[in-house]
Design a protein around this motif. Structure first.
Motif, PDB file in Angstrom:
ATOM      1  N   PRO A 245       6.996   4.352  -0.844  1.00 18.47           N
ATOM      2  CA  PRO A 245       6.006   4.981  -1.719  1.00 18.47           C
ATOM      3  C   PRO A 245       4.933   4.065  -2.302  1.00 18.47           C
ATOM      4  CG  PRO A 245       7.949   4.477  -3.018  1.00 18.47           C
ATOM      5  CD  PRO A 245       8.211   3.963  -1.621  1.00 18.47           C
ATOM      6  N   GLU A 246       4.779   2.835  -1.800  1.00 19.39           N
ATOM      7  CA  GLU A 246       3.757   1.955  -2.390  1.00 19.39           C
ATOM      8  C   GLU A 246       2.358   2.567  -2.276  1.00 19.39           C
ATOM      9  OE1 GLU A 246       6.196   0.974  -0.305  1.00 19.39           O
ATOM     10  OE2 GLU A 246       6.641  -1.154  -0.514  1.00 19.39           O
TER      11      GLU A 246
ATOM     12  N   PHE B 163       1.052  -5.248   6.066  1.00 18.61           N
ATOM     13  CA  PHE B 163       1.942  -5.158   4.900  1.00 18.61           C
ATOM     14  C   PHE B 163       2.864  -6.354   4.974  1.00 18.61           C
ATOM     15  CE2 PHE B 163       5.561  -1.943   3.428  1.00 18.61           C
ATOM     16  CZ  PHE B 163       6.147  -2.899   2.624  1.00 18.61           C
TER      17      PHE B 163
ATOM     18  N   ASN C  68       4.943  -5.444   8.138  1.00 19.46           N
ATOM     19  CA  ASN C  68       4.848  -4.093   8.674  1.00 19.46           C
ATOM     20  C   ASN C  68       3.380  -3.869   8.988  1.00 19.46           C
ATOM     21  OD1 ASN C  68       7.653  -3.258   8.262  1.00 19.46           O
ATOM     22  ND2 ASN C  68       7.155  -3.361   6.092  1.00 19.46           N
TER      23      ASN C  68
ATOM     24  N   GLY D 285      14.418   4.346   2.251  1.00 18.38           N
ATOM     25  CA  GLY D 285      13.012   4.077   2.596  1.00 18.38           C
ATOM     26  C   GLY D 285      12.219   3.607   1.387  1.00 18.38           C
TER      27      GLY D 285
ATOM     28  N   ARG E  81       1.381  -1.172   8.576  1.00 14.83           N
ATOM     29  CA  ARG E  81       1.005   0.124   7.986  1.00 14.83           C
ATOM     30  C   ARG E  81       1.173   0.004   6.475  1.00 14.83           C
ATOM     31  NH1 ARG E  81       5.960   1.111   6.113  1.00 14.83           N
ATOM     32  NH2 ARG E  81       7.622   0.058   7.194  1.00 14.83           N
ATOM     33  N   PHE E  82       0.782   1.050   5.757  1.00 14.06           N
ATOM     34  CA  PHE E  82       1.043   1.119   4.329  1.00 14.06           C
ATOM     35  C   PHE E  82       2.537   1.342   4.083  1.00 14.06           C
ATOM     36  CE2 PHE E  82      -3.180   2.123   2.273  1.00 14.06           C
ATOM     37  CZ  PHE E  82      -2.994   1.228   1.237  1.00 14.06           C
ATOM     38  N   GLY E  83       3.025   0.947   2.927  1.00  9.79           N
ATOM     39  CA  GLY E  83       4.397   1.262   2.525  1.00  9.79           C
ATOM     40  C   GLY E  83       4.437   2.664   1.924  1.00  9.79           C
TER      41      GLY E  83
HETATM   42  N1  GLY Z   1       8.633   1.175   1.074  1.00 13.91           N
HETATM   43  C1  GLY Z   1       8.818   0.248   2.121  1.00 13.91           C
HETATM   44  C2  GLY Z   1       8.290   0.661   3.410  1.00 13.91           C
HETATM   45  O1  GLY Z   1       7.483   1.569   3.519  1.00 13.91           O
HETATM   46  O2  GLY Z   1       8.654   0.046   4.410  1.00 13.91           O
END
Ligand code: GLY
Ligand code: AMP
Length: 421
Positions: A291-292, A269, A285, A226, A287-289
């Motif tokens: 661990p970004e 994202f 995506n 992930g 939503r937020f990533g």
């Molecule tokens: N770190 C990538 C994601 O949240 O999909």
């Protein structure tokens, strides 16, 4: 304002941590949360996919704004359900969440909005897919159309590997319905960047950029995860590139989604690859990533809650967010065995890690057992640090990692290597 965050990972802990600092906040809940969110919000034991339960809770507690952290509740319709109940939800409708839920859908949007991406074709027949792969040769990328929890993409180095993936996804049904339709696309090369935009259906504001580390091992080797760590800002993607990417990838997508009658509201994202011929979209995506998000929340100076309210109210056009230039690095600590079968219920002692200056630790798969901290999931902590330069931020994060006593945990030791190379 009374706010409900939905989720229980490191991303949601970081969101709660940031929201708790908002002057607009009166009370914060997190469903289901984790021991980390319990320090800045009240946890409520409702599953992220129990949409009816979440709506009932929001109604009963006069929640003003709901923020879903991950895609499963969004794809399952949380935004539509909250809308129907008259509760603001900063996330896309099920229809707009197709940007993450279906690769074919995203590719069609890219074609319609002229967004740079790998050339592609859609297949529902395994024989036709194999013929195409033999014709194109390797390397080539095989993607399951639907959600696959990170297991739906094979970057095939040989035709044999590509054919095996087609067999697994389409015939053996290893991903269920998600793999019955495939997207087969051109293999791109270059560093990857995560770009985030907050959208109100019409307008978008830059919500930061970061670089993730998806492989489990140092040097980017081993299976996909992930995300094992992130840092921001990425030096290979400066402000000018970010501004241009907002115009090339985000705004045309919003315009096309609007044209289709499914406007996108929430966090968009864009996974970009910086190829020799310019940035190209790998995926969206909704939503937020993770661990970004953790490193971006450390760098965000503006009030997050104010921005989320503006997104829900369609008032982002005149909005801007301020960022701290000081870089942030986040190191994920995972349980032995992750991303495969991992240990559980192993004792974690945070020691003095949280007292290291500049450090913030976000919980993900942690639990309290008889008052003691143990691991419950695969990704367990994101140990973050912010400093005046990336080298120091990284050193500080690892100083905190080394202060944690968790014999059954591990982490990558090279987070941020591209920025330092
Ligand atoms: N770190 C990538 C994601 O949240 O999909
Ligand atoms: P995705 O689930 O779409 O993010 O894909 C997972 C990973 O596969 C990405 O982060 C990339 O590293 C890789 N990938 C996806 N599409 C391509 C492509 N067209 N060319 C090269 N690598 C890709």
């Amino acid at each position: 304002m009374r706010v409900l965050v939905v989720g229980g990972g490191g991303r949601e802990h970081a969101l709660c941590w940031k929201l708790a600092r908002s002057p607009m906040l009166s009370k914060l809940w997190c469903a289901p949360g984790n021991p980390g969110t319990a320090m800045c919000a009240e946890n409520v034991a409702i599953d992220t996919l129990d949409i009816a339960g979440l709506v009932a809770f929001a109604r009963d507690n006069a929640i003003d704004l709901v923020l879903p952290g991950g895609e499963p509740p969004l794809v399952a319709g949380i935004a539509d359900a909250m809308d129907a109940a008259g509760i603001a939800c900063c996330g896309p409708s099920t229809a707009a969440a197709q940007l993450e839920g279906s690769k074919t859908f995203t590719k069609e949007i890219c074609d319609a909005a002229k967004i740079p991406t790998a050339s592609w074709r859609r297949f529902t027949d395994a024989r036709a897919a194999r013929d195409h792969v033999r014709q194109q040769g390797a390397p080539i990328v095989i993607k399951a159309d639907g959600l696959a929890a990170g297991k739906g993409v094979v970057v095939a180095a040989s035709v044999a590997e590509a054919e095996a993936a087609i067999g697994d996804f389409m015939e053996a049904g290893t991903l269920g319905a998600s793999g019955r339709t495939l997207v087969i696309e051109e293999c791109l090369t270059g560093p990857e960047i995560s770009l985030f935009a907050l959208c109100d259906g019409v307008s978008a504001v830059f919500l930061g950029a970061a670089q993730d580390h998806k492989r489990v091992g140092d040097g980017d080797i081993g299976p996909n995860t992930g995300g094992m760590g992130a840092y921001s800002p990425p030096p290979m993607f400066d402000r000018a590139m970010a501004a241009s990417a907002m115009d090339v990838f985000i705004r045309p997508t919003l315009a096309e989604m609007n044209r289709r009658g499914t406007p996108f509201r929430g966090i968009l994202f864009a996974g970009l690859m910086l190829t020799p011929t310019g940035p190209k979209l790998i995926e969206f995506n909704v939503r937020f990533g993770d661990p970004e998000c953790q490193v971006l929340m450390l760098r965000l100076k503006s009030d997050l809650l104010g921005a989320l309210v503006a997104a829900c109210d369609g008032e982002l056009a005149a909005f801007d967010l301020r960022w701290d230039d000081a870089p942030a690095v986040g190191v994920v600590m995972a349980a032995r065995g992750y991303p495969g079968v991992h240990v559980r219920d192993t004792a974690i002692d945070l020691g003095d890690a949280e007292t290291v200056s500049g450090v913030q630790i976000f919980h993900a798969g942690t639990a309290l057992k008889d008052g003691a901290l143990v691991n419950s999931g695969g990704r367990v902590l994101t140990v973050c640090a912010q400093a005046n330069d990336i080298r120091l931020a990284r050193e500080t994060a690892y100083t905190a990692v080394d202060a944690i006593h968790w014999p059954d945990g591990f982490c990558r030791r090279d987070i941020g290597w591209r920025a330092l190379a």
